[in-house]
Design a protein around this motif. Structure first.
Motif, PDB file in Angstrom:
ATOM      1  N   THR A 105      29.810 -26.951  -1.815  1.00  0.00           N
ATOM      2  CA  THR A 105      30.493 -28.184  -1.523  1.00  0.00           C
ATOM      3  C   THR A 105      31.277 -28.561  -0.582  1.00  0.00           C
ATOM      4  O   THR A 105      31.506 -28.870   0.563  1.00  0.00           O
ATOM      5  N   VAL A 106      32.440 -27.898  -1.014  1.00  0.00           N
ATOM      6  CA  VAL A 106      34.099 -28.183  -0.804  1.00  0.00           C
ATOM      7  C   VAL A 106      33.786 -27.689   0.723  1.00  0.00           C
ATOM      8  O   VAL A 106      34.761 -27.405   1.456  1.00  0.00           O
ATOM      9  N   ALA A 107      33.482 -25.731   0.248  1.00  0.00           N
ATOM     10  CA  ALA A 107      33.662 -25.082   0.751  1.00  0.00           C
ATOM     11  C   ALA A 107      33.221 -24.814   2.016  1.00  0.00           C
ATOM     12  O   ALA A 107      33.355 -24.879   3.019  1.00  0.00           O
ATOM     13  N   GLU A 108      31.579 -25.641   2.287  1.00  0.00           N
ATOM     14  CA  GLU A 108      30.460 -25.802   3.351  1.00  0.00           C
ATOM     15  C   GLU A 108      31.506 -26.724   4.509  1.00  0.00           C
ATOM     16  O   GLU A 108      31.831 -26.819   5.482  1.00  0.00           O
ATOM     17  N   LEU A 109      32.142 -28.393   3.247  1.00  0.00           N
ATOM     18  CA  LEU A 109      32.939 -28.985   4.498  1.00  0.00           C
ATOM     19  C   LEU A 109      33.968 -28.600   5.326  1.00  0.00           C
ATOM     20  O   LEU A 109      34.467 -28.975   6.208  1.00  0.00           O
ATOM     21  N   GLU A 114      36.659 -27.634  10.163  1.00  0.00           N
ATOM     22  CA  GLU A 114      37.101 -26.236  10.852  1.00  0.00           C
ATOM     23  C   GLU A 114      36.584 -26.580  12.347  1.00  0.00           C
ATOM     24  O   GLU A 114      36.978 -26.643  13.557  1.00  0.00           O
ATOM     25  N   GLU A 115      35.214 -26.146  12.197  1.00  0.00           N
ATOM     26  CA  GLU A 115      34.150 -26.625  13.669  1.00  0.00           C
ATOM     27  C   GLU A 115      34.709 -27.492  14.366  1.00  0.00           C
ATOM     28  O   GLU A 115      34.374 -27.701  15.913  1.00  0.00           O
ATOM     29  N   VAL A 116      34.292 -28.946  13.352  1.00  0.00           N
ATOM     30  CA  VAL A 116      34.725 -30.061  14.690  1.00  0.00           C
ATOM     31  C   VAL A 116      36.178 -29.776  15.177  1.00  0.00           C
ATOM     32  O   VAL A 116      35.863 -29.991  16.089  1.00  0.00           O
ATOM     33  N   ARG A 117      37.323 -29.902  14.474  1.00  0.00           N
ATOM     34  CA  ARG A 117      38.606 -29.535  14.678  1.00  0.00           C
ATOM     35  C   ARG A 117      39.022 -28.933  16.511  1.00  0.00           C
ATOM     36  O   ARG A 117      39.751 -28.767  17.038  1.00  0.00           O
ATOM     37  N   LEU A 118      37.816 -27.662  15.787  1.00  0.00           N
ATOM     38  CA  LEU A 118      37.753 -26.395  16.865  1.00  0.00           C
ATOM     39  C   LEU A 118      37.496 -27.134  18.167  1.00  0.00           C
ATOM     40  O   LEU A 118      36.640 -26.494  19.603  1.00  0.00           O
ATOM     41  N   GLY A 119      35.916 -28.148  18.412  1.00  0.00           N
ATOM     42  CA  GLY A 119      36.018 -28.958  19.404  1.00  0.00           C
ATOM     43  C   GLY A 119      34.227 -28.444  19.115  1.00  0.00           C
ATOM     44  O   GLY A 119      33.245 -28.401  20.290  1.00  0.00           O
ATOM     45  N   ASN A 120      33.252 -27.977  18.608  1.00  0.00           N
ATOM     46  CA  ASN A 120      32.490 -27.570  18.159  1.00  0.00           C
ATOM     47  C   ASN A 120      31.498 -28.670  18.120  1.00  0.00           C
ATOM     48  O   ASN A 120      32.022 -29.481  16.737  1.00  0.00           O
ATOM     49  N   GLU A 121      30.345 -28.623  18.178  1.00  0.00           N
ATOM     50  CA  GLU A 121      29.197 -30.000  18.073  1.00  0.00           C
ATOM     51  C   GLU A 121      28.500 -29.548  17.060  1.00  0.00           C
ATOM     52  O   GLU A 121      27.536 -28.974  17.442  1.00  0.00           O
ATOM     53  N   VAL A 122      28.798 -30.362  16.255  1.00  0.00           N
ATOM     54  CA  VAL A 122      27.640 -29.852  14.792  1.00  0.00           C
ATOM     55  C   VAL A 122      26.014 -30.661  14.838  1.00  0.00           C
ATOM     56  O   VAL A 122      25.768 -31.533  15.199  1.00  0.00           O
ATOM     57  N   ASP A 123      25.177 -29.807  15.237  1.00  0.00           N
ATOM     58  CA  ASP A 123      23.807 -30.060  15.279  1.00  0.00           C
ATOM     59  C   ASP A 123      23.340 -31.384  14.576  1.00  0.00           C
ATOM     60  O   ASP A 123      23.573 -30.811  13.196  1.00  0.00           O
ATOM     61  N   ILE A 124      22.344 -32.548  14.941  1.00  0.00           N
ATOM     62  CA  ILE A 124      21.915 -33.090  13.601  1.00  0.00           C
ATOM     63  C   ILE A 124      21.309 -32.382  12.499  1.00  0.00           C
ATOM     64  O   ILE A 124      21.129 -33.245  11.341  1.00  0.00           O
ATOM     65  N   ASP A 125      20.541 -31.351  13.153  1.00  0.00           N
ATOM     66  CA  ASP A 125      19.620 -30.897  12.694  1.00  0.00           C
ATOM     67  C   ASP A 125      20.225 -30.516  11.019  1.00  0.00           C
ATOM     68  O   ASP A 125      19.768 -30.239   9.951  1.00  0.00           O
ATOM     69  N   ARG A 126      20.966 -29.288  11.234  1.00  0.00           N
ATOM     70  CA  ARG A 126      22.419 -28.779  10.830  1.00  0.00           C
ATOM     71  C   ARG A 126      22.504 -29.749   9.521  1.00  0.00           C
ATOM     72  O   ARG A 126      22.820 -29.445   8.515  1.00  0.00           O
ATOM     73  N   LEU A 127      22.712 -31.307  10.081  1.00  0.00           N
ATOM     74  CA  LEU A 127      23.564 -32.278   9.372  1.00  0.00           C
ATOM     75  C   LEU A 127      22.814 -32.947   8.217  1.00  0.00           C
ATOM     76  O   LEU A 127      23.079 -33.033   7.152  1.00  0.00           O
ATOM     77  N   LEU A 128      21.243 -32.877   8.773  1.00  0.00           N
ATOM     78  CA  LEU A 128      20.708 -33.643   7.518  1.00  0.00           C
ATOM     79  C   LEU A 128      19.926 -32.606   6.874  1.00  0.00           C
ATOM     80  O   LEU A 128      19.355 -33.164   5.406  1.00  0.00           O
ATOM     81  N   PHE A 129      19.505 -31.324   6.906  1.00  0.00           N
ATOM     82  CA  PHE A 129      19.371 -30.371   6.002  1.00  0.00           C
ATOM     83  C   PHE A 129      20.215 -30.276   4.690  1.00  0.00           C
ATOM     84  O   PHE A 129      20.440 -30.118   3.647  1.00  0.00           O
ATOM     85  N   MET A 130      21.613 -30.124   5.770  1.00  0.00           N
ATOM     86  CA  MET A 130      23.031 -30.300   4.636  1.00  0.00           C
ATOM     87  C   MET A 130      22.750 -31.646   3.144  1.00  0.00           C
ATOM     88  O   MET A 130      23.754 -31.594   2.038  1.00  0.00           O
ATOM     89  N   THR A 134      23.117 -30.176  -0.376  1.00  0.00           N
ATOM     90  CA  THR A 134      24.449 -30.718  -0.731  1.00  0.00           C
ATOM     91  C   THR A 134      23.702 -31.825  -2.088  1.00  0.00           C
ATOM     92  O   THR A 134      24.501 -31.567  -3.526  1.00  0.00           O
ATOM     93  N   ARG A 135      23.369 -32.713  -2.083  1.00  0.00           N
ATOM     94  CA  ARG A 135      22.392 -33.910  -2.889  1.00  0.00           C
ATOM     95  C   ARG A 135      21.675 -33.267  -3.889  1.00  0.00           C
ATOM     96  O   ARG A 135      22.115 -33.557  -4.680  1.00  0.00           O
ATOM     97  N   SER A 136      20.451 -31.978  -3.629  1.00  0.00           N
ATOM     98  CA  SER A 136      20.546 -31.500  -4.631  1.00  0.00           C
ATOM     99  C   SER A 136      20.647 -30.106  -5.180  1.00  0.00           C
ATOM    100  O   SER A 136      19.995 -29.650  -5.911  1.00  0.00           O
ATOM    101  N   GLY A 137      21.635 -30.071  -4.245  1.00  0.00           N
ATOM    102  CA  GLY A 137      22.069 -28.568  -4.788  1.00  0.00           C
ATOM    103  C   GLY A 137      21.976 -27.377  -4.641  1.00  0.00           C
ATOM    104  O   GLY A 137      21.906 -26.063  -5.862  1.00  0.00           O
ATOM    105  N   ASN A 138      21.388 -27.150  -3.377  1.00  0.00           N
ATOM    106  CA  ASN A 138      20.449 -25.945  -3.433  1.00  0.00           C
ATOM    107  C   ASN A 138      21.338 -24.688  -3.048  1.00  0.00           C
ATOM    108  O   ASN A 138      22.185 -24.507  -2.222  1.00  0.00           O
ATOM    109  N   PRO A 139      20.816 -23.579  -3.950  1.00  0.00           N
ATOM    110  CA  PRO A 139      22.034 -22.066  -3.789  1.00  0.00           C
ATOM    111  C   PRO A 139      22.047 -21.405  -2.475  1.00  0.00           C
ATOM    112  O   PRO A 139      22.652 -20.978  -2.162  1.00  0.00           O
ATOM    113  N   LEU A 140      20.747 -21.985  -1.728  1.00  0.00           N
ATOM    114  CA  LEU A 140      21.390 -21.281  -0.400  1.00  0.00           C
ATOM    115  C   LEU A 140      21.718 -22.153   0.307  1.00  0.00           C
ATOM    116  O   LEU A 140      21.229 -21.856   1.804  1.00  0.00           O
TER     117      LEU A 140
END
Length: 259
Positions: A105-109, A114-130, A134-140
């Motif tokens: 989770t720390v590595a994903e964050l 890094e993406e946010v600081r580079l000015g990249n927009e994080v897609d909302i669907d990716r945020l919802l999935f993560m 992260t809550r369920s500990g999905n290894p994938l």
């Protein structure tokens, strides 16, 4: 309070030393989950070593989110040293997985930061999935870094809150079986290996909504060893050797051609 060579505790002493309330211990006794080994002549509860070990298991399982009814069936016997070791090994495995999950989770964050600081927009669907991953500990969950916007939207919609628990159990069951077969040196093209490959195909269809074209991005992500999070060495090795061979044999045998 000592009787013979074993130290014993009254309900108040065990509650204080075990970090629970007297009422909790009384309730565990009333429902048959944790009854004291002995009673004084005056009827006071006395708890011994095996009672302390059982309480430790109960509190551990409770911290994992199991109900008391579920805990009743999951507490392991600890009469022998080997049984006690097995009970602690089970707990150690859970904590090790939690540590690996936290590191992942720390590595994903870190990558999101890094993406946010580079000015990249994080897609909302990716945020919802993560959020769910992260809550369920999905290894994938690391696979999502390599999904396109449309793939993330489809995946996020399919893995709803209602079926997340069932899917997580399916993934955990699959990975446990994979590691077990790998450690036994099972032939990937054997009946067992091909049954596992069939389960893999079913999981992939569930994740992609029966769209084989999305499997390629997942496969590329899995093969790239640097993508695997810390603490997943056993699963990574079993996947990149045994499972990879089994899948290729399964696809060929069933004449499945991926785009």
């Amino acid at each position: 309070m000592d009787r013979g060579s074993e130290k014993q505790f009254t309900v108040g002493e065990l509650a204080r030393r075990g970090g629970v309330t007297v009422r909790t211990l009384q309730y565990y006794d009333s429902c048959g989950l944790l009854s004291p080994s002995e009673y004084t002549e005056g009827g006071r509860r006395l708890y011994g070593r095996k009672d302390v070990v059982r309480l430790q298991q109960i509190l551990f399982l409770k911290s994992m989110g199991f109900s008391l009814e579920e805990i009743r069936d999951k507490v392991l016997p600890t009469e022998s040293a080997e049984e006690l070791a097995q009970a602690f090994e089970q707990q150690r495995k859970v904590f090790a997985e939690q540590i690996a999950h936290i590191e992942q989770t720390v590595a994903e964050l870190d990558k999101l930061i890094e993406e946010v600081r580079l000015g990249n927009e994080v897609d909302i669907d990716r945020l919802l999935f993560m959020t769910r991953a992260t809550r369920s500990g999905n290894p994938l969950s690391f696979l999502t870094r390599h999904f396109g916007k449309e793939q993330m939207a489809n995946l996020s919609q399919r893995l709803t809150e209602d079926d997340a628990g069932e899917f997580r159990q399916s993934v955990q069951s699959f990975t446990d079986e994979l590691i077990a077969l790998y450690r036994r040196g099972t032939d990937p093209e054997s009946a067992e290996g091909q049954r596992l490959a069939s389960k893999w195909w079913e999981l992939m269809m569930a994740m992609t909504g029966n769209d084989p074209s999305q499997i390629r991005n997942m496969s590329v992500s899995v093969v790239r060893e640097s993508n695997w999070p810390p603490g997943s060495e056993d699963l990574k090795e079993a996947t990149l050797t045994f499972l990879r061979h089994a899948i290729l044999a399964y696809l060929k045998k069933n004449d499945i051609r991926l785009p």
